[in-house]
Structure formats: structure tokens, C-alpha cells
Design an enzyme around this catalytic site. Structure first.
Site, PDB file in Angstrom:
ATOM      1  N   GLU A 198      36.147  45.999  41.772  1.00  0.00           N
ATOM      2  CA  GLU A 198      37.484  46.206  41.192  1.00  0.00           C
ATOM      3  C   GLU A 198      37.362  46.569  39.702  1.00  0.00           C
ATOM      4  OE1 GLU A 198      40.239  43.066  42.297  1.00  0.00           O
ATOM      5  OE2 GLU A 198      39.973  43.529  44.421  1.00  0.00           O
ATOM      6  N   GLU A 325      37.328  44.093  51.057  1.00  0.00           N
ATOM      7  CA  GLU A 325      38.204  42.932  50.868  1.00  0.00           C
ATOM      8  C   GLU A 325      39.490  43.212  51.625  1.00  0.00           C
ATOM      9  OE1 GLU A 325      38.772  41.152  46.978  1.00  0.00           O
ATOM     10  OE2 GLU A 325      36.702  41.627  46.415  1.00  0.00           O
TER      11      GLU A 325
HETATM   12  O1  AHR Z   1      39.077  37.565  47.083  1.00  0.00           O
HETATM   13  C1  AHR Z   1      39.587  37.090  45.870  1.00  0.00           C
HETATM   14  C2  AHR Z   1      39.581  38.136  44.775  1.00  0.00           C
HETATM   15  O2  AHR Z   1      40.445  39.173  45.118  1.00  0.00           O
HETATM   16  C3  AHR Z   1      38.269  38.829  44.510  1.00  0.00           C
HETATM   17  O3  AHR Z   1      37.446  38.108  43.669  1.00  0.00           O
HETATM   18  C4  AHR Z   1      38.705  40.098  43.839  1.00  0.00           C
HETATM   19  O4  AHR Z   1      37.794  41.138  44.027  1.00  0.00           O
HETATM   20  C5  AHR Z   1      40.059  40.365  44.445  1.00  0.00           C
HETATM   21  O5  AHR Z   1      40.999  40.699  43.509  1.00  0.00           O
END
Ligand code: AHR
Length: 520
Positions: A198, A325
């Protein structure tokens, strides 16, 4: 005709969130067993384990001296449960944590490792007792590949390059000797390497062009020296629908020189209705159920949108879309520590998992890696632990039911899915995929989204003779039914079978259920 008493009953059911088989009608589904599409890569069933809350410490690592049964500090119950779902890869150490992680803090004698901070997640102390060797030991115990995220946000290319050399070289370099002195003479295999996390947000707030400049440098110097185990490099990609990163990374890749390369582009997208996440994990009604499933189905549009941009630069689909994610992000469990992202996991989460996995399978030609967030005790988890106790969630059961789809061949189906309506929300009533496994067996996954009506699926199969369907169904008394430490088996899959009557095979699905069957 709908009588007043039936209306009252329907309203009462909707308000209570109770799952009842009120009405059944049928949907036709046809599948040609001789047809085939892309391979559903087993890596779409990947997990994500960040140093966050009780995800690693307690969830995986209890230490060799713990009274909780463990192997070299890694809990045996968790290893056993993860082996059963055949986890293909684990992404580690983050997340946002990865861009503040310095790998040298996590090697060498554990009693000499420094205590550092975890500012992203509750500002707690990071003891660094679970580091590189413990992670690789954990992977070896569960039989999964490593998906390592390197620190682009606050690290340096030299730090990342050293970590990769430490892990992967078989030459007698100083770093390889240090690895051997720390207990592992042989080089490790690293299957996937995330270059930052990110970077548009917690990983450095970079513009797409700023990130691309970093990407080129890290992709060049963070080398894999273990040629018998190829490593795929994954660039940071989009945050939800914004195509800025997709365009910039893919354009740079198309015009790249010999000096750098990537094999994947990441996409992060959570099922969340608005920020901060306020949807309750339990005690919700039908409206919140339908709203969340609708949000889940947005994944289809996102994957299509980014795939279309990628197609412009990479029509041969060399670069994988890596959804590393995904999952439901709900309101935290009341009373849980701030920043630990703990949430319960209900039958609704089981449907969220199945719908997402079906979307990835339909896009198997481009989506070749995905990682649910997160594996244990965090967000949409597979497993909860409470000291010596362990609990499997409804999401875990879906991952287990989907094992036959690992590396299976996607088989297209033809179905008019019908409609499930809740207020002004309209969703498909049925979501389904089919696949053929390596042994040639045909599998169907069928999700009935409607929490009020059972549905019969009339399955017409061509290309092979089918007389029965056999498998498992995950159904619960209520859409917000959960497993707890007191009642760990409240939501568990049950054996399911159906026989053909005449020429047609009819499969009856309970409301709000996920069913996986083998057609025989
Ligand atoms: O999964 C929790 C968080 O969500 C992670 O650390 C990040 O990459 C995302 O914003």
C-alpha cells in the site's frame, strides 16, 4: 396468495435474521464436462499473517516453553488445522507492518533480539521473537510457500537485497554463513516477493510515479539466488477502483529495460460498507446481510476493471493480478484491544468467502494469487485462539470445502441465477462455479444467497454421465450464527448428497448456504 399472517411471519423472520426454508423453486444449471478454461491456481487460496494483534503472537507463536503443545514454539493445533486446508502460501510480515519491519531485528538468539514498536497496530511492543527462521519453520510445518513483503516505505534497497541474499544464496557469503550459524545451512525457497505494501497509503503515501521509481530499484536488487525455486515479484497496485497505480506500473513494465521485471500486481479490496468499519459481526439483520453481500460482489467489477487496464499493456497475461488483501472488515469485537482488528465470523462471512473465491476462479486467467485478511485472530480469520483453545470459523470451513478446486480446471456453466431481493437491494439468488480436478472429477460450488428461501438446482450435465452428487453443505440456523469457544461446532459442514431422478439431477440448497459437491 400471501395472507396477512404469512406477511407477519416473513417480516418476523427477516427481522430476526433466522434462516428458514420458506419457499423452494428451481433454477436450471447446465455444465458441459468436456469444456475447460484456465487453471484455478491453488495460490488464490493464500493466507495473510501480519504482526497485528494476536495474529502471530498467541495465534501462531507461543514459544518452545509454553504449556500449549508446540513444535519449536509454533502451536501444534494451528498447524494441524492449516494443513487440512492445504494453505498454498502465507504473506508475511505485513501489511502496514512490513514497511516498518527491519529483518535483522528478527534473527539470532531470541533472548538477544531487540524489543521494538508496532505503531500501526495498537502501539504495542514487538518482541521480534517470531522472525525469519520462525516464519520459514512455520511454513515448512504447514507445507506452504513464502510470500515475503519487503520494506520499501522505511527501509532501503540494500536492506532488502541483504535479506534476499541471506535467505536464498547457497554461496559461502558472509550472509549465508550467518544464516547457517542461525540454524539453516541450506538456502530457503521464496515463492513470492511483495515490493512494498500500500505505497499509496501506510507504505509511504507515494504517487504512482514515485512508487514506480522505487519499484524499478527494488525489483533489480532484491534478487533471488535460489534458481531451483523461482520467485515471483509483486508490485504494489491499486487501492479499490482507482486505476492510477495499475496504469503507472503496467505502463512502466511494458516499457521496461532488461534491468528489472515483475510477475504480479497487487490489488487490495476489503468488503467494507464505509470507513471506519461499523457493520456488526453478529446481531445484524437481513438488511445488513444483503448490504454486505452486495459490497462483496463489487469485487467482480474491480477485478474486471483492473484486468482490462492490464490487458492493454499485457494481452498475454504474463503479469498476475494478486488480490493479496481481501475479506470482510467489520466493527471490532466490543472490548477487544484497540488496533487489534478482532471480529467474530458468522455464516455471512462464509458466504463472503465463497463469493470472492468464485470471482477469483472466474478470472483464473488473470487472478493467480490471493490472500484473505487475515489467517488467525484478525479480521476475517480462519482460526481463533484463546490461550490453549482453538476454534475454526465458518470461513475456515469454506476454505476446506474448496480444497478440490486447488489447481483444478475451470469449467464454464450456464445458469440463470434468479434474484434475491431485500428492500431495494437485488442480488443474484445463486452463485456457482464448476471445475474439473486432476483426476477428471467434476466439482460444483453452489451458494444460495437468499436467507429466506431454499432453492432447487436442476443440474444438466453433458459430456459425461452423472447419477449423483456428493459433498458437503455449510448451513446455519441464523445468518449471524457463529462458532464460539463454548459452542465450537455450531456452524460446521454436513454431509450432502443427491441422486438423479430420471435424466435430471436435482440439488436442493438451504437458505444462505454454501455447498460443494462432486458429480459422479
Ligand atoms: O489487514 C490490515 C491492514 O489493512 C494491512 O496492514 C494494510 O495493508 C491494510 O490497509
Amino acid at each position: 396468495m400471501l395472507t396477512v399472517s404469512r406477511v407477519v411471519l416473513c417480516v418476523a423472520l427477516a427481522l430476526s435474521g433466522t434462516v428458514r426454508a420458506a419457499e423452494t423453486d428451481s433454477i436450471r444449471l447446465s455444465v458441459d464436462a468436456a469444456k475447460g478454461g484456465a487453471k484455478i491456481d491453488r495460490h488464490i487460496f493464500g493466507q495473510f499473517a501480519e504482526h497485528l494483534g494476536r495474529g502471530i503472537y498467541e495465534g501462531v507463536w507461543v514459544g518452545p516453553d509454553s504449556k500449549i503443545p508446540n513444535t519449536r514454539g509454533i502451536r501444534n493445533d494451528v498447524v494441524g488445522a492449516l494443513k487440512a486446508i492445504k494453505v498454498p502460501n502465507v504473506r508475511w510480515p505485513g501489511g502496514c507492518f512490513a514497511d516498518e519491519y527491519h529483518w535483522r531485528n528478527g534473527i539470532g538468539p531470541r533472548d538477544k533480539r531487540p524489543a521494538t514498536l508496532n505503531p500501526n497496530w495498537g502501539g504495542v511492543i514487538e518482541p521480534n521473537t517470531f522472525g525469519t527462521h520462525e516464519f520459514m519453520d512455520f511454513l515448512q510445518q504447514i507445507g506452504a510457500d513464502a510470500y515475503l513483503s519487503i520494506n520499501v516505505g522505511s527501509g532501503t534497497p540494500a536492506e532488502a537485497a541483504d535479506w534476499l541474499e541471506y535467505l536464498t544464496t547457497s554461496q559461502p557469503t558472509a550472509l549465508a554463513k550467518e544464516r547457517a550459524a542461525n540454524g539453516h545451512a541450506d538456502p530457503y525457497p521464496i515463492a513470492l516477493l511483495g515490493i512494498g505494501n500500500e505505497s499509496w497509503g501506510c507504505g509511504g503515501s507515494m504517487t504512482p510515479d514515485e512508487y514506480v521509481n522505487h519499484l524499478k530499484v527494488y525489483a533489480r536488487y532484491a534478487r533471488n539466488y535460489n534458481p531451483s525455486h523461482p520467485m515471483r515479484r509483486v508490485a504494489v497496485g491499486p487501492d479499490g477502483p482507482d486505476t492510477g497505480y495499475t496504469e503507472a506500473v503496467m505502463k512502466a513494465w511494458k516499457n521496461k529495460t532488461w534491468a528489472w521485471d515483475i510477475e504480479g500486481l497487487s490489488l487490495h479490496s476489503y468488503t467494507v460498507v464505509k470507513w471506519p468499519p461499523a457493520f456488526k459481526a453478529t446481531g445484524f439483520g437481513e438488511n445488513e446481510y444483503a448490504t454486505l453481500l452486495k459490497a462483496t460482489l463489487n469485487m467482480e467489477g474491480l477485478v474486471s476493471k483492473h484486468s482490462a487496464v492490464m490487458d492493454q499493456y499485457d494481452p498475454e497475461k504474463k503479469i498476475a493480478l494478486v488480490v493479496d488483501e481481501w475479506g470482510a472488515w467489520l466493527a471490532a469485537t466490543p472490548g477487544s484491544p484497540e488496533g487489534f482488528l478482532e471480529q467474530q465470523n458468522s455464516q455471512r462471512d462464509a458466504l463472503v468467502a465463497a463469493l470472492n473465491l468464485n470471482i477469483f476462479a472466474r478470472h483464473a486467467d488473470r487472478v493467480r494469487v490471493a490472500n484473505i485478511a487475515q489467517m488467525i485472530n484478525v479480521l476475517q480469520a480462519m482460526i481463533f485462539t484463546r490461550q490453549e483453545k482453538m476454534l475454526l470459523t465458518p470461513t475456515y470451513h469454506v476454505f476446506k470445502m474448496y480444497v478440490p478446486f486447488h489447481d483444478a480446471t475451470f469449467v464454464p456453466i450456464d445458469v440463470a441465477a434468479g434474484t434475491y431481493k431485500s428492500g431495494d437491494i437485488e442480488l443474484p439468488r445463486l452463485d456457482a462455479i464448476a471445475a474439473r480436478d486432476a483426476a477428471g472429477k467434476l466439482w460444483l460450488s453452489l451458494t444460495n444467497l437468499d436467507p429466506n428461501r431454499a432453492v432447487s438446482i436442476d443440474v444438466a450435465v453433458s459430456g459425461t454421465k452423472v447419477t449423483s452428487a456428493r459433498g458437503l453443505t455449510l448451513v446455519a440456523p441464523k445468518i449471524d450464527s457463529v462458532n464460539t469457544f463454548e459452542a465450537p461446532g455450531a456452524v460446521t459442514p454436513k454431509a450432502f448428497s443427491a441422486k438423479a431422478a430420471g435424466k435430471s439431477l436435482t440439488v436442493k440448497l438451504a437458505p444462505a448456504s454454501v455447498t460443494v459437491v462432486e458429480l459422479e
